[in-house]
Design a protein around this motif. Structure first.
Motif, PDB file in Angstrom:
ATOM      1  N   ASN A 332       0.859  -1.172   0.000  1.00  0.00           N
ATOM      2  CA  ASN A 332       0.000   0.000   0.000  1.00  0.00           C
ATOM      3  C   ASN A 332       0.900   1.227   0.000  1.00  0.00           C
ATOM      4  OD1 ASN A 332      -1.764   2.176   0.643  1.00  0.00           O
ATOM      5  ND2 ASN A 332      -3.189   0.763   1.623  1.00  0.00           N
ATOM      6  N   SER A 333       0.793   2.043  -1.063  1.00  0.00           N
ATOM      7  CA  SER A 333       1.658   3.214  -1.223  1.00  0.00           C
ATOM      8  C   SER A 333       0.947   4.524  -0.910  1.00  0.00           C
ATOM      9  CB  SER A 333       2.203   3.265  -2.659  1.00  0.00           C
ATOM     10  OG  SER A 333       2.937   2.101  -2.961  1.00  0.00           O
ATOM     11  N   SER A 334      -0.231   4.450  -0.314  1.00  0.00           N
ATOM     12  CA  SER A 334      -0.986   5.657   0.000  1.00  0.00           C
ATOM     13  C   SER A 334      -0.329   6.441   1.137  1.00  0.00           C
ATOM     14  CB  SER A 334      -2.420   5.300   0.391  1.00  0.00           C
ATOM     15  OG  SER A 334      -3.107   6.417   0.914  1.00  0.00           O
ATOM     16  N   ASP A 335      -0.386   7.764   1.035  1.00  0.00           N
ATOM     17  CA  ASP A 335       0.108   8.614   2.119  1.00  0.00           C
ATOM     18  C   ASP A 335      -0.716   8.436   3.390  1.00  0.00           C
ATOM     19  OD1 ASP A 335       2.132   9.741   0.574  1.00  0.00           O
ATOM     20  OD2 ASP A 335       0.808  11.299  -0.213  1.00  0.00           O
ATOM     21  N   ASN A 336      -1.952   7.978   3.242  1.00  0.00           N
ATOM     22  CA  ASN A 336      -2.850   7.823   4.386  1.00  0.00           C
ATOM     23  C   ASN A 336      -2.795   6.434   5.019  1.00  0.00           C
ATOM     24  OD1 ASN A 336      -4.000  10.487   4.179  1.00  0.00           O
ATOM     25  ND2 ASN A 336      -5.134   9.772   2.393  1.00  0.00           N
ATOM     26  N   ALA A 337      -1.937   5.572   4.493  1.00  0.00           N
ATOM     27  CA  ALA A 337      -1.826   4.215   5.051  1.00  0.00           C
ATOM     28  C   ALA A 337      -1.065   4.291   6.371  1.00  0.00           C
ATOM     29  CB  ALA A 337      -1.136   3.294   4.055  1.00  0.00           C
ATOM     30  N   ASP A 338      -1.780   4.574   7.447  1.00  0.00           N
ATOM     31  CA  ASP A 338      -1.153   4.801   8.743  1.00  0.00           C
ATOM     32  C   ASP A 338      -1.723   3.920   9.852  1.00  0.00           C
ATOM     33  OD1 ASP A 338      -3.650   5.872   8.967  1.00  0.00           O
ATOM     34  OD2 ASP A 338      -3.014   7.875   9.567  1.00  0.00           O
ATOM     35  N   SER A 339      -2.542   2.936   9.491  1.00  0.00           N
ATOM     36  CA  SER A 339      -3.183   2.139  10.532  1.00  0.00           C
ATOM     37  C   SER A 339      -3.577   0.765  10.003  1.00  0.00           C
ATOM     38  CB  SER A 339      -4.416   2.871  11.076  1.00  0.00           C
ATOM     39  OG  SER A 339      -5.280   3.248  10.020  1.00  0.00           O
ATOM     40  N   TYR A 340      -3.839  -0.144  10.933  1.00  0.00           N
ATOM     41  CA  TYR A 340      -4.308  -1.482  10.601  1.00  0.00           C
ATOM     42  C   TYR A 340      -5.157  -1.984  11.770  1.00  0.00           C
ATOM     43  CZ  TYR A 340      -0.471  -2.889  13.682  1.00  0.00           C
ATOM     44  OH  TYR A 340       0.373  -3.022  14.764  1.00  0.00           O
ATOM     45  N   MET A 341      -5.786  -3.140  11.608  1.00  0.00           N
ATOM     46  CA  MET A 341      -6.632  -3.706  12.652  1.00  0.00           C
ATOM     47  C   MET A 341      -6.295  -5.179  12.845  1.00  0.00           C
ATOM     48  SD  MET A 341     -10.235  -1.933  11.475  1.00  0.00           S
ATOM     49  CE  MET A 341     -11.130  -2.463  12.924  1.00  0.00           C
ATOM     50  N   TYR A 342      -6.555  -5.680  14.049  1.00  0.00           N
ATOM     51  CA  TYR A 342      -6.346  -7.107  14.303  1.00  0.00           C
ATOM     52  C   TYR A 342      -7.287  -7.556  15.414  1.00  0.00           C
ATOM     53  CZ  TYR A 342      -3.740  -6.044  18.591  1.00  0.00           C
ATOM     54  OH  TYR A 342      -3.374  -5.614  19.845  1.00  0.00           O
ATOM     55  N   THR A 343      -7.529  -8.877  15.447  1.00  0.00           N
ATOM     56  CA  THR A 343      -8.363  -9.448  16.500  1.00  0.00           C
ATOM     57  C   THR A 343      -7.522 -10.368  17.384  1.00  0.00           C
ATOM     58  OG1 THR A 343      -9.024 -11.313  15.097  1.00  0.00           O
ATOM     59  CG2 THR A 343     -10.433  -9.357  15.075  1.00  0.00           C
ATOM     60  N   SER A 346      -8.957 -10.514  23.276  1.00  0.00           N
ATOM     61  CA  SER A 346      -9.499  -9.335  23.962  1.00  0.00           C
ATOM     62  C   SER A 346     -10.421  -8.506  23.098  1.00  0.00           C
ATOM     63  CB  SER A 346      -8.337  -8.449  24.450  1.00  0.00           C
ATOM     64  OG  SER A 346      -7.472  -9.175  25.291  1.00  0.00           O
ATOM     65  N   GLY A 347     -10.516  -8.804  21.798  1.00  0.00           N
ATOM     66  CA  GLY A 347     -11.379  -8.035  20.908  1.00  0.00           C
ATOM     67  C   GLY A 347     -10.678  -7.650  19.625  1.00  0.00           C
ATOM     68  N   CYS A 348     -11.269  -6.689  18.924  1.00  0.00           N
ATOM     69  CA  CYS A 348     -10.698  -6.186  17.671  1.00  0.00           C
ATOM     70  C   CYS A 348     -10.166  -4.778  17.924  1.00  0.00           C
ATOM     71  CB  CYS A 348     -11.762  -6.164  16.573  1.00  0.00           C
ATOM     72  SG  CYS A 348     -11.146  -5.581  14.985  1.00  0.00           S
ATOM     73  N   PHE A 349      -8.926  -4.496  17.462  1.00  0.00           N
ATOM     74  CA  PHE A 349      -8.259  -3.234  17.766  1.00  0.00           C
ATOM     75  C   PHE A 349      -7.823  -2.513  16.491  1.00  0.00           C
ATOM     76  CE2 PHE A 349      -7.795  -5.984  21.401  1.00  0.00           C
ATOM     77  CZ  PHE A 349      -8.034  -5.146  22.485  1.00  0.00           C
ATOM     78  N   LEU A 350      -7.966  -1.205  16.514  1.00  0.00           N
ATOM     79  CA  LEU A 350      -7.473  -0.326  15.459  1.00  0.00           C
ATOM     80  C   LEU A 350      -6.172   0.287  15.952  1.00  0.00           C
ATOM     81  CD1 LEU A 350      -7.824   1.334  12.793  1.00  0.00           C
ATOM     82  CD2 LEU A 350      -9.134   2.979  14.139  1.00  0.00           C
ATOM     83  N   VAL A 351      -5.073   0.077  15.209  1.00  0.00           N
ATOM     84  CA  VAL A 351      -3.744   0.519  15.630  1.00  0.00           C
ATOM     85  C   VAL A 351      -3.250   1.628  14.718  1.00  0.00           C
ATOM     86  CG1 VAL A 351      -1.373  -0.175  16.112  1.00  0.00           C
ATOM     87  CG2 VAL A 351      -3.237  -1.803  16.457  1.00  0.00           C
ATOM     88  N   ASN A 352      -2.871   2.764  15.322  1.00  0.00           N
ATOM     89  CA  ASN A 352      -2.261   3.863  14.589  1.00  0.00           C
ATOM     90  C   ASN A 352      -0.748   3.687  14.617  1.00  0.00           C
ATOM     91  OD1 ASN A 352      -0.996   6.615  14.212  1.00  0.00           O
ATOM     92  ND2 ASN A 352      -3.134   7.142  13.837  1.00  0.00           N
ATOM     93  N   ILE A 353      -0.135   3.544  13.438  1.00  0.00           N
ATOM     94  CA  ILE A 353       1.289   3.262  13.363  1.00  0.00           C
ATOM     95  C   ILE A 353       2.125   4.436  13.862  1.00  0.00           C
ATOM     96  CG2 ILE A 353       3.202   2.851  11.753  1.00  0.00           C
ATOM     97  CD1 ILE A 353       1.305   1.203  10.067  1.00  0.00           C
ATOM     98  N   LYS A 354       1.774   5.650  13.431  1.00  0.00           N
ATOM     99  CA  LYS A 354       2.573   6.816  13.791  1.00  0.00           C
ATOM    100  C   LYS A 354       2.487   7.133  15.281  1.00  0.00           C
ATOM    101  CE  LYS A 354       2.062   8.849   9.183  1.00  0.00           C
ATOM    102  NZ  LYS A 354       1.535   9.986   8.384  1.00  0.00           N
ATOM    103  N   LYS A 355       1.288   7.053  15.824  1.00  0.00           N
ATOM    104  CA  LYS A 355       1.104   7.394  17.238  1.00  0.00           C
ATOM    105  C   LYS A 355       1.374   6.207  18.163  1.00  0.00           C
ATOM    106  CE  LYS A 355      -2.398  10.930  16.305  1.00  0.00           C
ATOM    107  NZ  LYS A 355      -3.800  11.374  16.566  1.00  0.00           N
ATOM    108  N   GLU A 356       1.477   5.016  17.580  1.00  0.00           N
ATOM    109  CA  GLU A 356       1.733   3.792  18.344  1.00  0.00           C
ATOM    110  C   GLU A 356       0.699   3.617  19.460  1.00  0.00           C
ATOM    111  OE1 GLU A 356       5.772   3.898  19.624  1.00  0.00           O
ATOM    112  OE2 GLU A 356       6.549   3.269  17.667  1.00  0.00           O
ATOM    113  N   GLU A 357      -0.572   3.791  19.095  1.00  0.00           N
ATOM    114  CA  GLU A 357      -1.651   3.605  20.046  1.00  0.00           C
ATOM    115  C   GLU A 357      -2.765   2.802  19.399  1.00  0.00           C
ATOM    116  OE1 GLU A 357      -2.712   7.616  21.007  1.00  0.00           O
ATOM    117  OE2 GLU A 357      -4.049   7.827  19.277  1.00  0.00           O
ATOM    118  N   SER A 358      -3.569   2.145  20.216  1.00  0.00           N
ATOM    119  CA  SER A 358      -4.647   1.301  19.694  1.00  0.00           C
ATOM    120  C   SER A 358      -5.964   1.633  20.380  1.00  0.00           C
ATOM    121  CB  SER A 358      -4.311  -0.181  19.882  1.00  0.00           C
ATOM    122  OG  SER A 358      -4.188  -0.483  21.257  1.00  0.00           O
ATOM    123  N   ILE A 359      -7.072   1.374  19.642  1.00  0.00           N
ATOM    124  CA  ILE A 359      -8.429   1.594  20.145  1.00  0.00           C
ATOM    125  C   ILE A 359      -9.219   0.311  19.928  1.00  0.00           C
ATOM    126  CG2 ILE A 359     -10.512   2.991  19.963  1.00  0.00           C
ATOM    127  CD1 ILE A 359      -8.821   5.138  18.587  1.00  0.00           C
TER     128      ILE A 359
END
Length: 536
Positions: A332-343, A346-359
């Motif tokens: 993925n070469s998009s400038d906005n490709a800054d996050s991913y998700m996994y299960t 404990s649940g499903c989490f959204l991870v921000n790569i730049k901020k190194e935080e998950s929701i």
């Protein structure tokens, strides 16, 4: 018709003089375009003659440009020379003002403009040959086998290939975005060795890696960083064994006058399950076969364990920003490709790569889910088991999911991140728009799987209804009939270019029409059509 090889004018599909390549544009279309071209030239010549008439001479833009620059220079000369201690304030201010004046002057003459990064042209591939069909006549560009594409599969190069590359069976190739480096995996049938070669724009080549493993090239950067998957080939029938993730870093020799390339290869993961590259953030997100999730920064060469006992990894799609799924491209070469998700458990989490935080987004669910994150309107859509569900985000957490509507069996949708609008075909064949959790009817009787975003546009859509393909400038626009397709066919390659729409009919024949659906033309049967850039 004008032959692209010997320039002989003729009628028909092939030049009778030199037996040159078949021209992809049909004769009627060619004559119409040529007539329009000649009429345009007549008008241009008439305008030039008017400029030469006494009393009607127009001022040339160069005179205006000269005047603008002289005024700027005189203004700069009149400024007092700033003292050294004020250079970072007042002096910079004067320079910025002068540059703004220059750009404003250029813009007023139509010379300066905000242009896109790439000069896109229209290309077609037919019978293993690539043609440029941007202008009046089709132009042969190169053999398909001579083109090396970048990761966007639109930009391509035709570099000279080193002898080492040409002497074997080329399995795969890749170019870096700006064409500074090229890579090829080459197989030698005698030794059964796969060699991964990298060469630069000057033709300097290095054998980066050679072994009995095939190499799937994921990414090649302009810094000379090559990311690849190694695949153990067990036999000639194609049976494969273990896979691993590796990186080769190519650099020019530090010795003065020495242009040779040197390669340093490392194994990132020896027991790989799957991996995905976000090139703009220099990140690789991957799972090993023990269900451990890692992130590797290939600029810093740093490997971090994110979590264990992972169920599924959802990666941002290269088709739409902020849409996450399990069946996506590995790059993925998009400038906005800054996050991913996994299960995990404990649940499903959204991870921000730049901020190194998950929701935490939801509970742990089964595979096959598609998540669509509407950041603008603070909500998450979940497409699962034929339903679309929505959850609101309050700034800290996502709430409960509620079902909004059904979706067809082909999960057919288009997402616009700028507005948060999700257009989809539901289980009843209705084309609908979903915004801020509220669904709105657009059209009934639409064939499932035929909704597509028109290439080279941001909001224009196309779909098939009752055997006819339609065009929507926006979801709120009135449908325009493009062509009576006759049966359901793919609309994913529909493309907008120079006020025309290009599309395939049910027989895979390329056609075009204007934005009002008129002047439809059959261009011919081609293997692929795309907007891209040819760079030498």
């Amino acid at each position: 018709m004008l032959c692209t090889k010997c320039k002989t004018e003729y009628e028909g599909s092939r030049c009778p003089k030199c037996d040159g390549p078949v021209i992809l544009v049909n004769n009627n279309d060619y004559l119409a375009r040529r007539k329009a071209y000649e009429e345009k030239k007549v008008r241009e010549n008439a305008e030039k003659d008017k400029e030469k008439e006494p009393g009607k001479t127009k001022k040339k833009s160069s005179g205006k440009m000269k005047s603008i620059f002289l005024n700027i220079i005189n203004s700069l000369k009149s400024l007092k020379k700033p003292k050294l201690k004020n250079t970072n304030k007042k002096g910079v201010k004067y320079i910025v003002v002068a540059l703004v004046l220059v750009l404003a002057g250029l813009a007023s003459l139509g010379i300066y403009k905000l242009s896109t990064k790439k000069n896109y042209e229209l290309f077609m591939r037919s019978n293993g040959k690539i043609y440029n069909v941007t202008g009046l006549e089709s132009k042969f560009v190169c053999e398909q086998s001579d083109a090396i594409f970048a990761s966007d599969y639109a930009t391509f190069y035709t570099p000279d290939r080193p002898l080492e590359v040409r002497s074997g069976n080329i399995v795969s190739t890749l170019a870096s975005d700006s064409g500074k480096y090229f890579a090829a995996d080459v197989y030698d049938s005698d030794s059964e060795i796969y060699s991964l070669y990298v060469w630069d724009e000057e033709g300097n080549v290095v054998d980066a890696l050679n072994n009995f493993n095939a190499h799937e090239i994921y990414c090649l950067t302009d810094k000379g960083q090559l990311i690849y998957k190694e695949i153990q080939v067990i036999n000639e029938e194609g049976t494969v064994g273990s896979t691993s993730l590796g990186m080769t870093e190519v650099k020019k020799s530090s010795s003065k006058g020495d242009k040779k390339l040197a390669a340093n290869s490392v194994t990132i993961e020896s027991d790989l399950k799957n991996a995905y590259v976000y090139s703009k953030s220099a990140s690789i997100v991957f799972l090993d076969n023990n269900s451990n999730l890692y992130r590797y920064d290939f600029d810093k060469k740093k490997k971090d364990l994110i979590d264990v006992n992972i169920g599924n990894l959802y990666v941002m799609s290269s088709d739409y920003d902020y849409v996450y799924g399990t069946s996506v491209e590995h790059i993925n070469s998009s400038d906005n490709a800054d996050s991913y998700m996994y299960t995990s458990d404990s649940g499903c989490f959204l991870v921000n790569i730049k901020k190194e935080e998950s929701i935490r987004v939801s509970g742990a669910l089964s595979s096959g889910i598609i998540y669509v994150y509407d950041k603008k309107n603070s909500c998450m859509y979940m497409i699962n088991n034929g339903n679309i569900m929505v959850s609101a985000y309050d700034g800290e957490r996502f709430g409960q999911y509620s079902t909004v509507d059904s979706i067809g069996s082909q999960n057919n949708y288009v997402f616009d991140k700028s507005s948060g609008e999700l257009v989809y075909i539901n289980g009843e064949g209705q084309l609908k728009e979903l915004l801020k959790g509220t669904s709105k009817m657009l059209m009934e009787g639409v064939s499932d799987g035929t909704l597509s975003l028109i290439n080279n546009t941001e909001k224009s859509l196309t779909y098939i209804k009752d055997g006819c393909q339609y065009y929507l400038k926006t979801s709120a626009s009135k449908p325009v009939l493009m062509y009576n397709i006759g049966s359901v066919s793919s609309t994913s390659d529909t493309c907008y270019y120079k006020n025309k729409l290009y599309f395939y009919d049910a027989n895979n024949e390329l056609r075009s029409c204007n934005l009002k659906g008129k002047s439809g033309n059959s261009i011919g049967t081609v293997e692929r059509m795309w907007l891209g850039t040819e760079l030498k």
